[in-house]
Design a protein around this motif. Structure first.
Motif, short mmCIF file in Angstrom:
data_model
loop_
_atom_site.label_atom_id
_atom_site.label_comp_id
_atom_site.label_asym_id
_atom_site.label_seq_id
_atom_site.Cartn_x
_atom_site.Cartn_y
_atom_site.Cartn_z
N ASN A 103 0.82 -1.21 0.00
CA ASN A 103 0.00 0.00 0.00
C ASN A 103 0.85 1.27 0.00
N ARG A 120 0.60 4.06 -2.96
CA ARG A 120 0.41 5.50 -2.78
C ARG A 120 1.41 6.30 -3.60
N LYS A 164 0.54 8.74 -6.80
CA LYS A 164 1.02 10.13 -6.81
C LYS A 164 1.82 10.42 -8.07
N LYS A 197 -7.36 8.70 -2.65
CA LYS A 197 -6.75 7.78 -1.70
C LYS A 197 -7.20 6.37 -2.05
N THR A 211 -6.45 2.27 -1.93
CA THR A 211 -5.73 1.19 -1.27
C THR A 211 -5.87 -0.05 -2.13
#
Length: 158
Positions: free
Chosen positions: A139, A143, A147, A154, A156
């Protein structure tokens, strides 16, 4: 859930009248709202590469996007789970294993997913398809990848 139980009690003649009828739940703060990736965002994510990327995590996440297979199951998949002749994936879900007779799942695979999975080396069908680190590490990587792709959600693994 309470309203469903009361309705079931009425249906089974355990109570005569449904005291919940006519009540509407307008705001449920306990509802889990999932953030999902749009098709364009998935394409952007697939196209995004960067220094230090982890190929197995990258491939496993894409595999999960297109099959709906959970991380806990993806991380345990071996080549023995893949039938290359019928292009299907067959496995027992970790979440319901030993608790349900319906824990077996069969997922059809297209040619792109077959190429993503690859084939076992030296007929080692018990080798894991994706060599993944711990869920939290996956995870963290995810992220960073999101990005880098310029996606402001957000997301997951689950």
């Amino acid at each position: 859930m309470f309203k469903r139980m009361v309705t079931a009690a009425v249906d089974k003649d355990l109570i005569k009248k449904n005291p919940c009828r006519g009540f509407v739940l307008k705001n449920d703060n306990m509802t889990l709202q999932k953030v999902i990736l749009l098709r364009e965002e998935i394409q952007q994510l697939v196209a995004t590469h960067f220094e230090g990327e982890k190929g197995d995590i990258h491939q496993a996440f894409i595999f999960g996007l297109y099959t709906g297979v959970r991380w806990c199951d993806t991380s345990q998949l071996t080549y023995r789970n893949v039938d290359y002749t019928t292009k299907t994936l067959r496995f027992q879900q970790q979440k319901t294993k030993d608790h349900s007779s319906r824990s077996w799942v069969i997922v059809p695979l297209n040619d792109t997913l077959i190429r993503l999975i690859g084939e076992p080396s030296d007929d080692d069908f018990d080798e894991r398809i994706f060599k993944l680190p711990h869920y939290n590490i996956c995870n963290l990587y995810l992220r960073k990848w999101i990005k880098e792709a310029g996606i402001k959600k957000k997301i997951t693994w689950h």
